[in-house]
Design a protein around this motif. Structure first.
Motif, PDB file in Angstrom:
ATOM      1  N   SER A 153       0.843  -1.185   0.000  1.00 53.13           N
ATOM      2  CA  SER A 153       0.000   0.000   0.000  1.00 53.13           C
ATOM      3  C   SER A 153       0.885   1.244   0.000  1.00 53.13           C
ATOM      4  O   SER A 153       2.107   1.162  -0.126  1.00 53.13           O
ATOM      5  CB  SER A 153      -0.902   0.003   1.238  1.00 53.13           C
ATOM      6  OG  SER A 153      -0.120   0.046   2.417  1.00 53.13           O
ATOM      7  N   ASP A 154       0.262   2.398   0.134  1.00 58.05           N
ATOM      8  CA  ASP A 154       1.004   3.654   0.192  1.00 58.05           C
ATOM      9  C   ASP A 154       1.953   3.622   1.386  1.00 58.05           C
ATOM     10  O   ASP A 154       1.542   3.324   2.511  1.00 58.05           O
ATOM     11  CB  ASP A 154       0.014   4.806   0.325  1.00 58.05           C
ATOM     12  CG  ASP A 154       0.658   6.165   0.130  1.00 58.05           C
ATOM     13  OD1 ASP A 154       1.756   6.378   0.679  1.00 58.05           O
ATOM     14  OD2 ASP A 154       0.064   7.004  -0.565  1.00 58.05           O
ATOM     15  N   GLU A 158      -2.441   4.178   4.915  1.00 59.87           N
ATOM     16  CA  GLU A 158      -3.699   4.148   4.169  1.00 59.87           C
ATOM     17  C   GLU A 158      -4.296   5.552   4.055  1.00 59.87           C
ATOM     18  O   GLU A 158      -4.409   6.274   5.051  1.00 59.87           O
ATOM     19  CB  GLU A 158      -4.695   3.216   4.860  1.00 59.87           C
ATOM     20  CG  GLU A 158      -4.340   1.744   4.754  1.00 59.87           C
ATOM     21  CD  GLU A 158      -4.433   1.263   3.313  1.00 59.87           C
ATOM     22  OE1 GLU A 158      -5.486   1.473   2.681  1.00 59.87           O
ATOM     23  OE2 GLU A 158      -3.440   0.692   2.824  1.00 59.87           O
ATOM     24  N   ILE A 159      -4.650   5.923   2.838  1.00 55.99           N
ATOM     25  CA  ILE A 159      -5.169   7.279   2.587  1.00 55.99           C
ATOM     26  C   ILE A 159      -6.433   7.569   3.395  1.00 55.99           C
ATOM     27  O   ILE A 159      -6.540   8.644   3.998  1.00 55.99           O
ATOM     28  CB  ILE A 159      -5.402   7.494   1.079  1.00 55.99           C
ATOM     29  CG1 ILE A 159      -4.061   7.476   0.333  1.00 55.99           C
ATOM     30  CG2 ILE A 159      -6.133   8.805   0.825  1.00 55.99           C
ATOM     31  CD1 ILE A 159      -4.175   7.624  -1.172  1.00 55.99           C
ATOM     32  N   SER A 179      -1.696  14.546   3.130  1.00 53.79           N
ATOM     33  CA  SER A 179      -0.389  14.304   2.515  1.00 53.79           C
ATOM     34  C   SER A 179       0.756  14.662   3.450  1.00 53.79           C
ATOM     35  O   SER A 179       1.904  14.288   3.208  1.00 53.79           O
ATOM     36  CB  SER A 179      -0.262  15.102   1.215  1.00 53.79           C
ATOM     37  OG  SER A 179      -0.366  16.495   1.465  1.00 53.79           O
TER      38      SER A 179
END
Length: 283
Positions: A153-154, A158-159, A179
């Protein structure tokens, strides 16, 4: 201890001897390693301690094991070559590090972490009997159908989670976008990233005395100098801190655990926090 193939026709003490010899010959137990307690081995074989003592005495007579008074039974180095077939002692190798080891006091505390007879007051963890197992299982089952990620994942986290944190911070008047938020695996990783990104080797890190033991090695491993500050009854001695700052005259950082401090569980008073903040602004 792992499951054991006891054999069918051997006397119990010989089963124990064979088991220990196999552990050593396959490299799982290496020279200098401490054996499990007599009670643990007896429980694994479902025999009394007399049988275990008989087996251990036989192996000591063969030079395979040795006793250290007040410490326990260890794999002997004397006849290691006769039983091991050039097995690498990975346990010994893994003790080496590029960084300085923990002080002996912290090593002892770490040893007690795996002792089920000791109550771990410093960890702040629930006893297994208090964990809401059924509720946790139900929660996992409810969301199991939503998992669709099979890769990485990022790296920042997790966004949706970062967006939720951003929204919560804005409610408190702290305006950071998702961000700008990085999800870490725990406080120690956060400390490591802060130290690597903001501090230089040789920086003085001031902290309560005593302080959270697991944070100490993070700072030491990155070349920081730790300086204890007097801490009594949940109050940091600001005068002591300022005296040390003036004497050292080098880049420094103050690391505090102001709420439910580990290991004392104390919380700093509002006035003490204000005094610390004023000192930080002054320097």
């Amino acid at each position: 201890m792992p499951s054991i193939n006891h054999g069918e026709h051997l006397p119990q003490y010989l089963k124990v001897i064979t088991f220990i010899q196999n552990k050593i010959s396959n490299g799982e137990w290496t020279f200098g390693q401490k054996l499990p307690s007599q009670r643990a081995i007896a429980a694994a074989f479902n025999v009394n301690r007399t049988t275990i003592i008989h087996a251990l005495e036989e192996l000591k007579a063969q030079g395979i094991l040795e006793s250290k008074p007040g410490s326990g039974t260890y794999v002997s180095n004397q006849s290691w070559s006769n039983i091991s077939k050039q097995v690498i002692n990975w346990n010994a190798i893994s003790q080496y590090s590029f960084h300085a080891g923990n002080p002996r006091t912290i090593q002892k505390i770490n040893d007690y972490e795996t002792d089920s007879t000791v109550i771990q007051l410093g960890k702040g963890e629930l006893h297994p009997s208090l964990f809401p197992t059924q509720a946790f299982r139900t929660s996992v089952e409810n969301i199991s159908g939503s998992f669709n990620l099979c890769g990485y994942s990022d790296g920042a986290g997790e966004i949706p989670l970062r967006e939720a944190i951003s929204a919560r911070l804005q409610e408190e008047g702290i305006h950071y976008s998702s961000s700008s938020i990085l999800i870490v695996s725990g406080a120690l990783q956060a400390l490591q990233l802060i130290s690597m990104g903001l501090l230089q080797q040789g920086t003085y890190v001031y902290l309560e005395q005593p302080s959270y033991i697991y944070s100490l090695q993070v700072f030491r491993s990155l070349g920081m100098h730790l300086k204890g500050v007097a801490y009594t009854g949940g109050e940091l001695d600001v005068h002591d801190l300022e005296t040390q700052i003036r004497a050292n005259k080098k880049p420094s950082m103050l690391y505090l655990n102001p709420t439910f401090q580990n290991p004392t569980s104390k919380t700093m008073s509002w006035n003490n926090k204000q005094d610390v903040l004023a000192l930080a602004k002054a320097y």
